[in-house]
Design a protein around this motif. Structure first.
Motif, PDB file in Angstrom:
ATOM      1  N   ALA A  98       0.831  -1.206   0.000  1.00 53.44           N
ATOM      2  CA  ALA A  98       0.000   0.000   0.000  1.00 53.44           C
ATOM      3  C   ALA A  98       0.866   1.258   0.000  1.00 53.44           C
ATOM      4  O   ALA A  98       0.557   2.250  -0.672  1.00 53.44           O
ATOM      5  N   TRP A  99       1.962   1.216   0.737  1.00 48.94           N
ATOM      6  CA  TRP A  99       2.880   2.367   0.799  1.00 48.94           C
ATOM      7  C   TRP A  99       3.515   2.631  -0.560  1.00 48.94           C
ATOM      8  O   TRP A  99       3.567   3.762  -1.041  1.00 48.94           O
ATOM      9  N   PHE A 100       3.974   1.549  -1.229  1.00 51.53           N
ATOM     10  CA  PHE A 100       4.690   1.722  -2.491  1.00 51.53           C
ATOM     11  C   PHE A 100       3.767   1.991  -3.665  1.00 51.53           C
ATOM     12  O   PHE A 100       4.225   2.456  -4.714  1.00 51.53           O
ATOM     13  N   ILE A 101       2.488   1.717  -3.514  1.00 55.95           N
ATOM     14  CA  ILE A 101       1.553   2.022  -4.591  1.00 55.95           C
ATOM     15  C   ILE A 101       1.328   3.534  -4.713  1.00 55.95           C
ATOM     16  O   ILE A 101       0.956   4.037  -5.771  1.00 55.95           O
ATOM     17  N   GLU A 102       1.607   4.258  -3.651  1.00 54.70           N
ATOM     18  CA  GLU A 102       1.474   5.714  -3.694  1.00 54.70           C
ATOM     19  C   GLU A 102       2.415   6.311  -4.750  1.00 54.70           C
ATOM     20  O   GLU A 102       3.496   5.769  -5.005  1.00 54.70           O
ATOM     21  N   PRO A 103       2.036   7.424  -5.398  1.00 52.99           N
ATOM     22  CA  PRO A 103       2.885   8.020  -6.436  1.00 52.99           C
ATOM     23  C   PRO A 103       4.252   8.396  -5.902  1.00 52.99           C
ATOM     24  O   PRO A 103       4.405   8.820  -4.757  1.00 52.99           O
ATOM     25  N   TYR A 104       5.262   8.253  -6.770  1.00 58.24           N
ATOM     26  CA  TYR A 104       6.639   8.574  -6.402  1.00 58.24           C
ATOM     27  C   TYR A 104       7.025   9.934  -6.985  1.00 58.24           C
ATOM     28  O   TYR A 104       6.665  10.262  -8.113  1.00 58.24           O
ATOM     29  N   GLY A 105       7.770  10.712  -6.229  1.00 61.26           N
ATOM     30  CA  GLY A 105       8.316  11.956  -6.736  1.00 61.26           C
ATOM     31  C   GLY A 105       7.552  13.186  -6.285  1.00 61.26           C
ATOM     32  O   GLY A 105       6.469  13.109  -5.714  1.00 61.26           O
ATOM     33  N   LYS A 106       8.127  14.344  -6.582  1.00 60.52           N
ATOM     34  CA  LYS A 106       7.550  15.617  -6.178  1.00 60.52           C
ATOM     35  C   LYS A 106       6.468  16.050  -7.164  1.00 60.52           C
ATOM     36  O   LYS A 106       6.433  15.624  -8.310  1.00 60.52           O
ATOM     37  N   SER A 107       5.593  16.938  -6.703  1.00 58.58           N
ATOM     38  CA  SER A 107       4.512  17.413  -7.570  1.00 58.58           C
ATOM     39  C   SER A 107       4.215  18.891  -7.349  1.00 58.58           C
ATOM     40  O   SER A 107       3.068  19.318  -7.409  1.00 58.58           O
ATOM     41  N   HIS A 270      10.214   0.559 -10.629  1.00 62.58           N
ATOM     42  CA  HIS A 270      11.576   0.168 -10.986  1.00 62.58           C
ATOM     43  C   HIS A 270      12.563   1.229 -10.500  1.00 62.58           C
ATOM     44  O   HIS A 270      12.387   2.417 -10.768  1.00 62.58           O
ATOM     45  N   ALA A 271      13.594   0.782  -9.818  1.00 57.96           N
ATOM     46  CA  ALA A 271      14.597   1.714  -9.289  1.00 57.96           C
ATOM     47  C   ALA A 271      15.273   2.496 -10.409  1.00 57.96           C
ATOM     48  O   ALA A 271      15.555   3.689 -10.256  1.00 57.96           O
ATOM     49  N   ALA A 272      15.540   1.853 -11.543  1.00 62.79           N
ATOM     50  CA  ALA A 272      16.215   2.541 -12.648  1.00 62.79           C
ATOM     51  C   ALA A 272      15.354   3.675 -13.195  1.00 62.79           C
ATOM     52  O   ALA A 272      15.884   4.709 -13.628  1.00 62.79           O
ATOM     53  N   PHE A 273      14.034   3.509 -13.182  1.00 64.72           N
ATOM     54  CA  PHE A 273      13.147   4.579 -13.627  1.00 64.72           C
ATOM     55  C   PHE A 273      13.064   5.685 -12.578  1.00 64.72           C
ATOM     56  O   PHE A 273      13.049   6.879 -12.915  1.00 64.72           O
ATOM     57  N   ARG A 274      13.017   5.322 -11.324  1.00 67.50           N
ATOM     58  CA  ARG A 274      12.963   6.346 -10.268  1.00 67.50           C
ATOM     59  C   ARG A 274      14.211   7.224 -10.284  1.00 67.50           C
ATOM     60  O   ARG A 274      14.151   8.409  -9.948  1.00 67.50           O
ATOM     61  N   ARG A 275      15.342   6.658 -10.673  1.00 69.85           N
ATOM     62  CA  ARG A 275      16.557   7.467 -10.754  1.00 69.85           C
ATOM     63  C   ARG A 275      16.444   8.531 -11.845  1.00 69.85           C
ATOM     64  O   ARG A 275      17.066   9.597 -11.747  1.00 69.85           O
ATOM     65  N   ILE A 276      15.663   8.259 -12.881  1.00 71.71           N
ATOM     66  CA  ILE A 276      15.410   9.295 -13.886  1.00 71.71           C
ATOM     67  C   ILE A 276      14.574  10.422 -13.279  1.00 71.71           C
ATOM     68  O   ILE A 276      14.868  11.611 -13.463  1.00 71.71           O
ATOM     69  N   LEU A 277      13.543  10.060 -12.524  1.00 76.57           N
ATOM     70  CA  LEU A 277      12.732  11.075 -11.855  1.00 76.57           C
ATOM     71  C   LEU A 277      13.564  11.884 -10.861  1.00 76.57           C
ATOM     72  O   LEU A 277      13.326  13.092 -10.672  1.00 76.57           O
ATOM     73  N   ASP A 278      14.549  11.244 -10.250  1.00 77.36           N
ATOM     74  CA  ASP A 278      15.365  11.927  -9.242  1.00 77.36           C
ATOM     75  C   ASP A 278      16.263  13.011  -9.830  1.00 77.36           C
ATOM     76  O   ASP A 278      16.848  13.799  -9.081  1.00 77.36           O
ATOM     77  N   THR A 279      16.382  13.078 -11.163  1.00 77.50           N
ATOM     78  CA  THR A 279      17.154  14.164 -11.775  1.00 77.50           C
ATOM     79  C   THR A 279      16.405  15.488 -11.700  1.00 77.50           C
ATOM     80  O   THR A 279      16.979  16.537 -12.002  1.00 77.50           O
ATOM     81  N   GLY A 280      15.121  15.445 -11.327  1.00 74.08           N
ATOM     82  CA  GLY A 280      14.312  16.662 -11.257  1.00 74.08           C
ATOM     83  C   GLY A 280      13.121  16.633 -12.185  1.00 74.08           C
ATOM     84  O   GLY A 280      12.377  17.625 -12.271  1.00 74.08           O
ATOM     85  N   LEU A 281      12.910  15.500 -12.878  1.00 72.10           N
ATOM     86  CA  LEU A 281      11.754  15.376 -13.761  1.00 72.10           C
ATOM     87  C   LEU A 281      10.542  14.870 -12.986  1.00 72.10           C
ATOM     88  O   LEU A 281      10.680  14.246 -11.935  1.00 72.10           O
ATOM     89  N   ARG A 282       9.360  15.109 -13.540  1.00 73.27           N
ATOM     90  CA  ARG A 282       8.111  14.666 -12.920  1.00 73.27           C
ATOM     91  C   ARG A 282       7.258  14.000 -13.985  1.00 73.27           C
ATOM     92  O   ARG A 282       7.309  14.373 -15.158  1.00 73.27           O
ATOM     93  N   ASP A 283       6.489  13.029 -13.569  1.00 73.16           N
ATOM     94  CA  ASP A 283       5.643  12.288 -14.494  1.00 73.16           C
ATOM     95  C   ASP A 283       4.350  13.066 -14.721  1.00 73.16           C
ATOM     96  O   ASP A 283       3.582  13.310 -13.788  1.00 73.16           O
ATOM     97  N   ALA A 284       4.100  13.463 -15.973  1.00 78.53           N
ATOM     98  CA  ALA A 284       2.931  14.300 -16.272  1.00 78.53           C
ATOM     99  C   ALA A 284       1.628  13.580 -15.944  1.00 78.53           C
ATOM    100  O   ALA A 284       0.664  14.206 -15.486  1.00 78.53           O
ATOM    101  N   ALA A 285       1.568  12.272 -16.169  1.00 77.13           N
ATOM    102  CA  ALA A 285       0.348  11.534 -15.841  1.00 77.13           C
ATOM    103  C   ALA A 285       0.086  11.579 -14.347  1.00 77.13           C
ATOM    104  O   ALA A 285      -1.056  11.716 -13.903  1.00 77.13           O
TER     105      ALA A 285
END
Length: 349
Positions: A98-107, A270-285
């Motif tokens: 349940a915790w990990f299903i929550e959206p990842y990253g800043k908004s 996926h950790a490899a995808f989260r590392r892309i978000l960690d560069t400062g990008l955000r998922d538009a969806a």
């Protein structure tokens, strides 16, 4: 000798012929629950450790929300077996899922004033088979930027023939089968380095109402059983390109706004995808409230409803706000197209 003695005297009484089957059933239930929990724990453990692990973990991580099903089945078995330690194990797994299903990253919303509206469409047309459906969708939706993956030569020729008038600017990596990729734009484009990969990942810089915007198409290898290392390397290459675009080339002036879109063959689990978000990008969806809407495999959706995973993304830098995101069914392809409406904001101050 009689197997029963007088219970009034406190002696042992044979519980009857049903006891052994019940005990065997409980044992089997506990074993079944344990096997289910062990499998789920291996995947969840990698998620906790922020790693994608080895096959079959990367493949199962894509379907992480669906691990609620075996976990729930295991919990039911623990209750039937009266295995209370297992029940605690199952509840802990449910909590982690349940915790990990929550959206990842800043908004957070951009601080500067809006300067342009931009509609983006990304679509994997499955070896070019969905080209006709894509062209019809582009004509209907009228996106400003179109990112096309698996655009075989026949697809490329059709896009040139049918869309060149409305999209005079393009950047492409030509190739057979899944290797071809194209960026179409109503905005003028300048060349930018492509990200090296097994399949084409072209880049460009768009002039959006006088504001340079770095565009990058994403299409890394899928995490096939014998290609997990290559999948991870190509996602890391996209991460490096994103980091450079977001922060600039070290000249102190910072980077341009960024749109990184395509079939990532990866989800936020996926950790490899989260590392892309960690560069400062955000998922538009995610910004538009569609963070768990599935985009693949599209052909299962009429049968299983929401079954599937979201591996097609439009990632944007903090210069953008997302007003809307829609996943569209296209004929003859196993991916749903993604359309997002973005607002580009000027830098604050």
């Amino acid at each position: 000798m009689d197997t029963e003695t007088d219970t009034a005297n406190g002696a042992w009484t044979d519980p009857g012929d049903g006891w052994a089957p019940r005990r065997t059933g409980r044992r089997l239930g506990a074993w079944g629950a344990g096997l289910l929990f062990a499998g789920v724990s291996a995947v969840v453990g990698c998620r906790v450790a922020d790693t994608d692990g080895v096959t079959p973990v990367p493949q199962l991580l894509a379907f992480l929300p669906w691990l609620l099903v075996p976990t729930g089945a295991g919990l039911l078995l623990t209750l039937l077996a009266r295995w209370w330690t297992g029940a605690v194990w199952g509840v802990a797994l449910l909590g982690l899922l349940a915790w990990f299903i929550e959206p990842y990253g800043k908004s957070v919303e951009p601080a500067g004033p809006p300067v342009a509206e931009v509609r983006v469409l990304t679509s994997n047309v499955e070896f070019g088979q969905g080209t006709d459906a894509l062209i019809a969708t582009v004509r209907r939706e009228k996106p400003d930027l179109v990112f096309v993956q698996e655009c075989a030569p026949t697809c490329d020729a059709a896009l040139r023939r049918d869309l060149a008038a409305d999209y005079p600017h393009r950047r492409a990596v030509e190739g057979d089968g899944s290797k071809g990729s194209v960026i179409l734009s109503t905005f003028p484009l300048k060349a930018a380095p492509a990200v090296p990969g097994t399949m084409g990942m072209p880049g460009a810089v768009a002039d959006v109402r006088g504001h340079p915007v770095r565009l990058q198409l994403a299409h890394p290898m899928p995490p096939l059983a014998d290609r997990v290392g290559l999948w991870r390397e190509e996602l890391d290459a996209l991460r490096d390109a994103a980091a450079t675009a977001v922060t600039g080339d070290g000249d102190g002036d910072g980077g341009a706004p960024v749109v990184l879109a395509g079939d990532f063959n990866a989800s936020q689990d996926h950790a490899a995808f989260r590392r892309i978000l960690d560069t400062g990008l955000r998922d538009a969806a995610r910004l538009a409230g569609e963070d768990r809407t599935p985009s693949w495999p599209a052909r299962t959706l009429p049968v299983f409803g929401v079954f599937g995973v979201q591996i097609d993304h439009v990632l944007v830098s903090e210069d953008f706000a997302a007003r809307d995101a829609r996943f569209l069914d296209l004929a003859d392809t196993d991916h749903r197209a993604l359309v997002v409406d973005l607002t580009l904001h000027a830098a604050a101050g």
